[in-house]
Design an enzyme around this catalytic site. Structure first.
Site, PDB file in Angstrom:
ATOM      1  N   PRO A 187       6.936  13.230   0.111  1.00  0.00           N
ATOM      2  CG  PRO A 187       5.263  12.038  -0.959  1.00  0.00           C
ATOM      3  CD  PRO A 187       5.797  12.347   0.400  1.00  0.00           C
ATOM      4  CD  GLU A 188       9.560  18.005   0.708  1.00  0.00           C
ATOM      5  OE1 GLU A 188       8.788  18.963   0.492  1.00  0.00           O
ATOM      6  OE2 GLU A 188       9.874  17.661   1.851  1.00  0.00           O
ATOM      7  CG  HIS A 218      -0.555   0.629   4.213  1.00  0.00           C
ATOM      8  ND1 HIS A 218      -1.115   0.766   5.476  1.00  0.00           N
ATOM      9  CD2 HIS A 218       0.580  -0.108   4.379  1.00  0.00           C
ATOM     10  CE1 HIS A 218      -0.346   0.145   6.361  1.00  0.00           C
ATOM     11  NE2 HIS A 218       0.671  -0.396   5.722  1.00  0.00           N
ATOM     12  NE  ARG A 261       5.829   7.475   7.865  1.00  0.00           N
ATOM     13  CZ  ARG A 261       6.937   8.137   8.129  1.00  0.00           C
ATOM     14  NH1 ARG A 261       6.873   9.406   8.487  1.00  0.00           N
ATOM     15  NH2 ARG A 261       8.114   7.553   8.025  1.00  0.00           N
TER      16      ARG A 261
END
Length: 284
Positions: free
Chosen positions: A2-3, A93, A115
């Site tokens: 995500p930017e 997750h 992650r």
């Protein structure tokens, strides 16, 4: 990853929770990039008062009477925040769930991060370590061609570095990730490896304008959904459908049909058109 546009889209998607009160906090996996604070459950009874973005971080401000708590949140490589109605089961997750209550309605906010490179922290404990060194925001008035040109010609380590490395340096300007740097350089006709100090001020002005334009367009389209990034209740952005050269090595350039090539800059893949973005001794 995500930017800036994805993080801004996430911040906007959380606005329905403003004014709602945290009624419960459940931590399923505390070990992210840094450990979730043991006392994160003290948010119980606090109302979400403000949501803001700084670079790729979200700052959530909670208030209870005269007391204030601020949570610093980063989505890491694969994180997302998703709202669900009460009773939604925890998924694999989902590491943290905040329960927000308004009248008799409860909304679950799930922090999802396969992650586990993201972070959920108290702002006051990490402000100096994570935020104080950051550069200007690319969509704020301070980010101008004159600013970037002066940085290039006044910072010893930035002068001869590739222009793409400069605009992706968080100490210079925040949130211009690989996707958006690649696209902006293509639109400006500048090779990603072009030494920054060989680019004329007029071309730097154009590059800054394209960076601002492409980030704004991406925000309007909900970000670039790559792999598993989602926001809100699971919606995906669709800016990736308009990408011109990013991830298109070997495909024809949309302007001249020359095959797109790739070079690595600071260990990041950089696609470009060798015809539209030639590597020159000096750009003017």
């Amino acid at each position: 990853m995500p930017e800036l546009p994805e993080v801004q889209t996430t911040a906007t998607s959380l606005s329905p929770l403003l004014g709602q009160t945290v009624s419960n906090v459940t931590v399923y996996q505390p070990q992210l990039r840094w450990k979730i604070p043991d006392d994160i459950d003290t948010l119980n009874g606090y109302q979400l008062a403000n949501i803001e973005r700084r670079a790729k971080y979200l700052i959530l401000t909670f208030q209870k009477n005269v007391l204030t708590k601020q949570v610093l949140l980063h989505l890491g490589m694969s994180g997302s925040l998703q709202q669900h109605p009460y009773g939604m089961e925890k998924r694999k997750h989902d590491h943290l769930i905040l329960y927000f209550e308004k009248n008799i309605t409860i909304t679950q906010l799930h922090y999802h991060d396969p992650r586990r490179f993201g972070a959920v922290l108290w702002l006051d404990e990490y402000q100096d370590k994570l935020l104080d060194h950051l550069g200007v925001e690319p969509l704020e008035p301070e980010f101008t061609g004159a600013y970037l040109y002066n940085v290039i010609h006044n910072r010893k380590n930035a002068i001869t570095r590739p222009i793409k490395a400069v605009i992706m340096a968080q100490q210079v300007v925040v949130g211009v990730g690989n996707i958006y740097a690649t696209e902006a350089l293509f639109m400006a006709g500048i090779h990603p490896s072009q030494p920054a100090n060989t680019i004329a001020e007029q071309n730097i002005n154009e590059l800054v304008n394209f960076i601002r334009e492409i980030l704004q367009r991406s925000i309007e389209k909900g970000g670039s959904t790559l792999k598993d990034f989602t926001v809100g209740a699971g919606e995906t952005g669709y800016f990736q459908q308009t990408l011109l050269v990013y991830g298109k090595k070997g495909l024809p350039c949309p302007q001249c049909q020359t095959p797109i090539e790739m070079v690595k800059i600071t260990q990041r893949a950089s696609t470009f058109c060798p015809t539209c973005q030639p590597l020159l001794q000096f750009i003017q």
